[in-house]
Write an enzyme that holds these catalytic residues in place. Sequence first.
Site, PDB file in Angstrom:
ATOM      1  N   LYS A 183       1.891  -1.666  11.419  1.00 12.10           N
ATOM      2  CA  LYS A 183       1.877  -3.455  11.231  1.00 12.10           C
ATOM      3  C   LYS A 183       3.135  -3.930  11.838  1.00 12.10           C
ATOM      4  O   LYS A 183       4.099  -3.138  11.964  1.00 12.10           O
ATOM      5  CB  LYS A 183       1.749  -3.560   9.518  1.00 12.10           C
ATOM      6  CG  LYS A 183       0.462  -2.795   8.830  1.00 12.10           C
ATOM      7  CD  LYS A 183      -0.744  -3.639   9.432  1.00 12.10           C
ATOM      8  CE  LYS A 183      -1.957  -2.913   9.336  1.00 12.10           C
ATOM      9  NZ  LYS A 183      -2.600  -2.619   7.875  1.00 12.10           N
TER      10      LYS A 183
HETATM   11  C1  LIG Z   1      -3.881  -1.985   7.245  1.00 13.10           C
HETATM   12  C2  LIG Z   1      -4.682  -2.719   6.381  1.00 13.10           C
HETATM   13  C3  LIG Z   1      -5.051  -2.695   5.017  1.00 13.10           C
HETATM   14  C4  LIG Z   1      -4.127  -1.364   4.179  1.00 13.10           C
HETATM   15  O1  LIG Z   1      -3.015  -1.421   4.589  1.00 13.10           O
HETATM   16  P1  LIG Z   1      -2.212  -0.003   3.879  1.00 13.10           P
HETATM   17  O2  LIG Z   1      -0.894  -0.409   3.668  1.00 13.10           O
HETATM   18  O3  LIG Z   1      -2.356   1.040   4.873  1.00 13.10           O
HETATM   19  O4  LIG Z   1      -2.879   0.358   2.540  1.00 13.10           O
HETATM   20  C5  LIG Z   1      -5.770  -3.648   4.277  1.00 13.10           C
HETATM   21  N1  LIG Z   1      -6.423  -4.610   5.000  1.00 13.10           N
HETATM   22  C6  LIG Z   1      -6.216  -4.819   6.344  1.00 13.10           C
HETATM   23  C7  LIG Z   1      -6.816  -5.952   6.845  1.00 13.10           C
HETATM   24  C8  LIG Z   1      -5.390  -3.949   7.028  1.00 13.10           C
HETATM   25  O5  LIG Z   1      -5.369  -4.027   8.375  1.00 13.10           O
END
Ligand SMILES: *Cc1c(COP(=O)(O)O)cnc(C)c1O
Length: 382
Positions: A183
Amino acid sequence: MRNEFLPFSRPDVSEDEIGAVAEVLRSGWLTTGPKCAEFERAFADYCGARGATAVASATAGLHCALRALGVGPGDEVVTPSMTWVSVPNLVCLLGAKPVFADVDRDTLMVSRKTVEPLITGRTKAIVPVHFAGAPLDLAPLRELSLQTGIPLIEDAAHAAGTECEGERIGKTGTCVFSFHPIKNLTAGEGGMVCSDDPELLERIGALKFHGLGVDAFDRQTQGRAPQAEVLVPGFKYNLTDVAAALGLGQLSRLDAFIARRAELDALYRKRLADVPELLPLSDPPRAHRHARHLFVVRLDLDRAGANRDEFMEKLKARNVGTGIHFRAVHLQRHYRETFGFRPGSLPNTEWNAERILSLPLFPAMTDDDVADVVEAVKEALQ
Ligand SMILES: *Cc1c(COP(=O)(O)O)cnc(C)c1O
């Protein structure tokens, strides 16, 4: 062809951030404590949010939020199928049913138009996704939520720093961010729930730590309520101070990360203008700041002479990594078998799911890396 493999994403961790993490490791306090509190305040300030609570992941935050809203057996939650599996899985784990809304073909986001017809007497929550760093068309969705009384929880995993019509995501409503390493800002793993509803945020804060209503730091160091008892059974989803120290450093560089991502995105669009086989996503048709989390393209299957998976293999053979964001959730085995979802039910989602791939995009990429990717794309299309 480039010699070194270019991953589709790579976190940028500075020496200062490594130092900040080492400081926590030496401090004698590793789990939720002063660094988490500082990270919560700093993140809430960055978004303009009334309050924020740090969690172990976005998935954990979404789990607490859905649980706090009372989502359970017999309920329905409206969400896209063009998303990561977190929300649909959580809805299943809570005993409820995911109801999938189709997305716009070129922004991959749901809208009031696709969500509203799916609302029933059982709908307990609406969980749309801000996709790839772009904002949802929020005003009509918020209006729908107000009119129906059905809570809106924004999956903002891609949207740290995103703005919609002058307002940063996280300021209004309840938004859940992710700090997974791919992210825009990472804490190794981690997440943040921002909310303008103090009562909901308090319930989420209790659910993230056993349902006690206090955390370990409160109990052991601050001497606050060491006798705390379970108010409602909760999870073990708190963030560590080790992770928060990294997240704090990253947050201070988030705007610079986004600026570099925007340059790379613009360079891709310019260099791919003469590659008609790849169609990038469109930017939303309203004032916004795009966090440029992903650079998603759709492969023209008729012109490319290959399917998407073959095309990704060809890029890999040329040392270029790619990702898929996302495979349609409703057509994955559990969802087909449990709910009977079939191809044809979500045309825009399915059209994209066969064609999308994400090209490498991360702040430390060079302009030459973009040139390498575009060269590999052109070779792979020959
Ligand atoms: C990455 C992601 C998540 C989950 O994030 P985590 O921190 O890995 O739990 C949820 N929704 C979307 C759209 C994502 O891309």
